[in-house]
Design a protein around this motif. Structure first.
Motif, PDB file in Angstrom:
ATOM      1  N   ARG A 177     -10.371 -29.186 -72.415  1.00 25.19           N
ATOM      2  CA  ARG A 177     -10.891 -30.406 -71.787  1.00 25.19           C
ATOM      3  C   ARG A 177      -9.805 -31.095 -70.966  1.00 25.19           C
ATOM      4  O   ARG A 177     -10.042 -31.505 -69.819  1.00 25.19           O
ATOM      5  CB  ARG A 177     -11.419 -31.360 -72.856  1.00 25.19           C
ATOM      6  CG  ARG A 177     -11.791 -32.730 -72.291  1.00 25.19           C
ATOM      7  CD  ARG A 177     -12.349 -33.660 -73.362  1.00 25.19           C
ATOM      8  NE  ARG A 177     -12.385 -35.041 -72.883  1.00 25.19           N
ATOM      9  CZ  ARG A 177     -12.935 -36.050 -73.541  1.00 25.19           C
ATOM     10  NH1 ARG A 177     -13.508 -35.844 -74.725  1.00 25.19           N
ATOM     11  NH2 ARG A 177     -12.916 -37.271 -73.045  1.00 25.19           N
ATOM     12  N   ASN A 178      -8.620 -31.190 -71.521  1.00 23.88           N
ATOM     13  CA  ASN A 178      -7.521 -31.848 -70.819  1.00 23.88           C
ATOM     14  C   ASN A 178      -7.167 -31.103 -69.534  1.00 23.88           C
ATOM     15  O   ASN A 178      -6.916 -31.725 -68.493  1.00 23.88           O
ATOM     16  CB  ASN A 178      -6.305 -31.931 -71.740  1.00 23.88           C
ATOM     17  CG  ASN A 178      -5.159 -32.700 -71.115  1.00 23.88           C
ATOM     18  OD1 ASN A 178      -5.274 -33.870 -70.777  1.00 23.88           O
ATOM     19  ND2 ASN A 178      -4.017 -32.036 -70.967  1.00 23.88           N
ATOM     20  N   ARG A 179      -7.169 -29.763 -69.603  1.00 21.68           N
ATOM     21  CA  ARG A 179      -6.876 -28.963 -68.413  1.00 21.68           C
ATOM     22  C   ARG A 179      -7.901 -29.231 -67.318  1.00 21.68           C
ATOM     23  O   ARG A 179      -7.562 -29.408 -66.144  1.00 21.68           O
ATOM     24  CB  ARG A 179      -6.856 -27.478 -68.763  1.00 21.68           C
ATOM     25  CG  ARG A 179      -6.448 -26.577 -67.609  1.00 21.68           C
ATOM     26  CD  ARG A 179      -6.732 -25.117 -67.904  1.00 21.68           C
ATOM     27  NE  ARG A 179      -6.140 -24.693 -69.169  1.00 21.68           N
ATOM     28  CZ  ARG A 179      -6.437 -23.531 -69.764  1.00 21.68           C
ATOM     29  NH1 ARG A 179      -7.316 -22.709 -69.207  1.00 21.68           N
ATOM     30  NH2 ARG A 179      -5.873 -23.211 -70.900  1.00 21.68           N
ATOM     31  N   CYS A 180      -9.169 -29.276 -67.701  1.00 21.92           N
ATOM     32  CA  CYS A 180     -10.227 -29.523 -66.721  1.00 21.92           C
ATOM     33  C   CYS A 180     -10.134 -30.927 -66.134  1.00 21.92           C
ATOM     34  O   CYS A 180     -10.342 -31.125 -64.930  1.00 21.92           O
ATOM     35  CB  CYS A 180     -11.596 -29.307 -67.365  1.00 21.92           C
ATOM     36  SG  CYS A 180     -11.950 -27.602 -67.833  1.00 21.92           S
ATOM     37  N   GLU A 181      -9.826 -31.901 -66.971  1.00 21.82           N
ATOM     38  CA  GLU A 181      -9.691 -33.282 -66.493  1.00 21.82           C
ATOM     39  C   GLU A 181      -8.574 -33.396 -65.463  1.00 21.82           C
ATOM     40  O   GLU A 181      -8.729 -34.063 -64.427  1.00 21.82           O
ATOM     41  CB  GLU A 181      -9.421 -34.221 -67.668  1.00 21.82           C
ATOM     42  CG  GLU A 181     -10.620 -34.462 -68.562  1.00 21.82           C
ATOM     43  CD  GLU A 181     -10.292 -35.318 -69.770  1.00 21.82           C
ATOM     44  OE1 GLU A 181     -11.183 -36.026 -70.250  1.00 21.82           O
ATOM     45  OE2 GLU A 181      -9.136 -35.272 -70.240  1.00 21.82           O
ATOM     46  N   ILE A 182      -7.447 -32.745 -65.734  1.00 19.70           N
ATOM     47  CA  ILE A 182      -6.300 -32.815 -64.831  1.00 19.70           C
ATOM     48  C   ILE A 182      -6.596 -32.101 -63.511  1.00 19.70           C
ATOM     49  O   ILE A 182      -6.338 -32.628 -62.428  1.00 19.70           O
ATOM     50  CB  ILE A 182      -5.050 -32.211 -65.506  1.00 19.70           C
ATOM     51  CG1 ILE A 182      -4.588 -33.117 -66.664  1.00 19.70           C
ATOM     52  CG2 ILE A 182      -3.923 -32.024 -64.489  1.00 19.70           C
ATOM     53  CD1 ILE A 182      -3.485 -32.515 -67.503  1.00 19.70           C
ATOM     54  N   GLU A 183      -7.165 -30.894 -63.588  1.00 21.74           N
ATOM     55  CA  GLU A 183      -7.351 -30.085 -62.377  1.00 21.74           C
ATOM     56  C   GLU A 183      -8.527 -30.553 -61.520  1.00 21.74           C
ATOM     57  O   GLU A 183      -8.519 -30.374 -60.307  1.00 21.74           O
ATOM     58  CB  GLU A 183      -7.518 -28.612 -62.756  1.00 21.74           C
ATOM     59  CG  GLU A 183      -6.270 -28.024 -63.400  1.00 21.74           C
ATOM     60  CD  GLU A 183      -6.302 -26.515 -63.504  1.00 21.74           C
ATOM     61  OE1 GLU A 183      -7.003 -25.871 -62.684  1.00 21.74           O
ATOM     62  OE2 GLU A 183      -5.638 -25.972 -64.402  1.00 21.74           O
ATOM     63  N   LEU A 184      -9.528 -31.182 -62.141  1.00 24.52           N
ATOM     64  CA  LEU A 184     -10.690 -31.626 -61.375  1.00 24.52           C
ATOM     65  C   LEU A 184     -10.637 -33.100 -61.002  1.00 24.52           C
ATOM     66  O   LEU A 184     -11.322 -33.527 -60.068  1.00 24.52           O
ATOM     67  CB  LEU A 184     -11.980 -31.345 -62.165  1.00 24.52           C
ATOM     68  CG  LEU A 184     -12.327 -29.886 -62.388  1.00 24.52           C
ATOM     69  CD1 LEU A 184     -13.585 -29.751 -63.232  1.00 24.52           C
ATOM     70  CD2 LEU A 184     -12.511 -29.155 -61.059  1.00 24.52           C
ATOM     71  N   GLY A 185      -9.843 -33.867 -61.723  1.00 26.26           N
ATOM     72  CA  GLY A 185      -9.726 -35.293 -61.401  1.00 26.26           C
ATOM     73  C   GLY A 185     -11.070 -36.002 -61.462  1.00 26.26           C
ATOM     74  O   GLY A 185     -11.801 -35.888 -62.444  1.00 26.26           O
ATOM     75  N   GLU A 186     -11.424 -36.713 -60.399  1.00 27.41           N
ATOM     76  CA  GLU A 186     -12.665 -37.482 -60.373  1.00 27.41           C
ATOM     77  C   GLU A 186     -13.903 -36.593 -60.367  1.00 27.41           C
ATOM     78  O   GLU A 186     -15.017 -37.065 -60.639  1.00 27.41           O
ATOM     79  CB  GLU A 186     -12.687 -38.399 -59.148  1.00 27.41           C
ATOM     80  CG  GLU A 186     -11.633 -39.508 -59.190  1.00 27.41           C
ATOM     81  CD  GLU A 186     -11.721 -40.423 -57.988  1.00 27.41           C
ATOM     82  OE1 GLU A 186     -12.596 -40.170 -57.110  1.00 27.41           O
ATOM     83  OE2 GLU A 186     -10.938 -41.384 -57.915  1.00 27.41           O
ATOM     84  N   SER A 187     -13.739 -35.314 -60.075  1.00 23.94           N
ATOM     85  CA  SER A 187     -14.881 -34.395 -60.077  1.00 23.94           C
ATOM     86  C   SER A 187     -15.230 -33.900 -61.480  1.00 23.94           C
ATOM     87  O   SER A 187     -16.258 -33.235 -61.674  1.00 23.94           O
ATOM     88  CB  SER A 187     -14.591 -33.176 -59.188  1.00 23.94           C
ATOM     89  OG  SER A 187     -14.369 -33.572 -57.852  1.00 23.94           O
ATOM     90  N   PHE A 188     -14.382 -34.217 -62.453  1.00 22.72           N
ATOM     91  CA  PHE A 188     -14.639 -33.753 -63.824  1.00 22.72           C
ATOM     92  C   PHE A 188     -15.807 -34.502 -64.437  1.00 22.72           C
ATOM     93  O   PHE A 188     -15.907 -35.728 -64.350  1.00 22.72           O
ATOM     94  CB  PHE A 188     -13.395 -33.961 -64.698  1.00 22.72           C
ATOM     95  CG  PHE A 188     -13.625 -33.625 -66.148  1.00 22.72           C
ATOM     96  CD1 PHE A 188     -13.698 -32.311 -66.577  1.00 22.72           C
ATOM     97  CD2 PHE A 188     -13.782 -34.639 -67.100  1.00 22.72           C
ATOM     98  CE1 PHE A 188     -13.926 -31.998 -67.916  1.00 22.72           C
ATOM     99  CE2 PHE A 188     -13.997 -34.344 -68.433  1.00 22.72           C
ATOM    100  CZ  PHE A 188     -14.065 -33.023 -68.849  1.00 22.72           C
ATOM    101  N   SER A 189     -16.717 -33.759 -65.059  1.00 19.77           N
ATOM    102  CA  SER A 189     -17.858 -34.335 -65.773  1.00 19.77           C
ATOM    103  C   SER A 189     -17.779 -33.916 -67.233  1.00 19.77           C
ATOM    104  O   SER A 189     -17.853 -32.714 -67.542  1.00 19.77           O
ATOM    105  CB  SER A 189     -19.184 -33.846 -65.174  1.00 19.77           C
ATOM    106  OG  SER A 189     -20.258 -34.106 -66.050  1.00 19.77           O
ATOM    107  N   LEU A 190     -17.619 -34.881 -68.133  1.00 15.56           N
ATOM    108  CA  LEU A 190     -17.544 -34.563 -69.554  1.00 15.56           C
ATOM    109  C   LEU A 190     -18.873 -33.989 -70.045  1.00 15.56           C
ATOM    110  O   LEU A 190     -18.902 -33.100 -70.896  1.00 15.56           O
ATOM    111  CB  LEU A 190     -17.174 -35.808 -70.362  1.00 15.56           C
ATOM    112  CG  LEU A 190     -16.906 -35.592 -71.856  1.00 15.56           C
ATOM    113  CD1 LEU A 190     -15.855 -34.523 -72.090  1.00 15.56           C
ATOM    114  CD2 LEU A 190     -16.491 -36.910 -72.518  1.00 15.56           C
TER     115      LEU A 190
END
Length: 243
Positions: free
Chosen positions: A196-209
């Protein structure tokens, strides 16, 4: 939890859900557990809690326990796997401890996001459960690698946890017959948090939990290495679509 679940999960089990007490004859030796719904829909998913004496029940851990055993923990994870038509029957019947228990433990950390732990005593209960997991890592390793006796393990738990001797014994005897199970909980939780942390960092504002949770749940349980490959592929596709 329900109003917040809508914001963090897109897919939901069709199976109904109930809470029931463990049979009183077994309550002194049992722990809380979740029983999956039947494939034909005749039985709901059931969260069983063991309460041998309600006057002495440690209710402050109930919120974290519900997140783990019920919603969105094992009920979402197990019921959705049974309902997924793309999964062959043998996979529906398989259990991957690090995935299953890692997901449930991860769900405990979602308490504040899901509107819980607003009462400081209930948050203290969540921290108490963290202490339980920490001591279990020690006694699991002690019993199965360091040559600890049953009595040593029981004493270690009692020295480091606010727990009765009877509850300590129930836990230790469980760990004695299931080597590595306590370790698998934490390994799975840490891997899901890492992804989850990796996705949050790499996608930034595009990340959807919500999308991340659906991705983890929608194809049933699997080895953590397979889960990581699945998330990596999704992350690559998401980055391509953003760019």
């Amino acid at each position: 939890i329900q109003p917040y679940v809508d914001s963090y999960f897109g897919i939901r089990p069709k199976a109904p859900f109930e809470i029931r007490p463990v049979d009183p004859a077994l309550a002194n030796a049992a722990t809380a557990n979740y029983d999956s719904p039947s494939l034909d829909g005749s039985r709901p998913g059931i969260f069983y809690d063991a309460i041998p004496d309600a006057k002495k029940y440690n209710y402050i851990t109930m919120e974290s326990l519900f997140l783990h055993e019920a919603i969105p923990g094992h009920h979402f994870q197990e019921a959705l796997a049974l309902e997924e038509s793309s999964i062959p029957m043998y996979r529906k019947a398989m259990s991957f401890g690090a995935f299953n228990e890692g997901w449930a433990l991860y769900c405990e950390s979602l308490g504040k996001e899901l509107g819980l732990y607003t009462n400081p005593y209930h948050y203290l209960g969540k921290l108490e459960d963290e202490m339980l997991r920490a001591t279990r890592l020690v006694v699991d390793t002690g019993l199965h690698d360091k040559g600890w006796t049953r009595e040593q393990a029981i004493q270690y738990v009692m020295d480091n946890m606010p727990i009765s001797e009877s509850n300590a014994i129930v836990g230790i005897e469980r760990y004695m017959v299931r080597p590595g199970q306590a370790l698998s909980y934490k390994i799975g939780e840490l891997k899901i948090k890492e992804l989850r942390n990796r996705c949050e960092i790499e996608l930034g504002e595009s990340f959807s939990l919500k999308e991340f949770h659906d991705l983890v749940l929608q194809n049933g349980g699997m080895p953590l290495r397979s889960l990581e490959k699945r998330v990596d592929h999704w992350l690559m596709l998401k980055k391509q679509s953003v760019n």
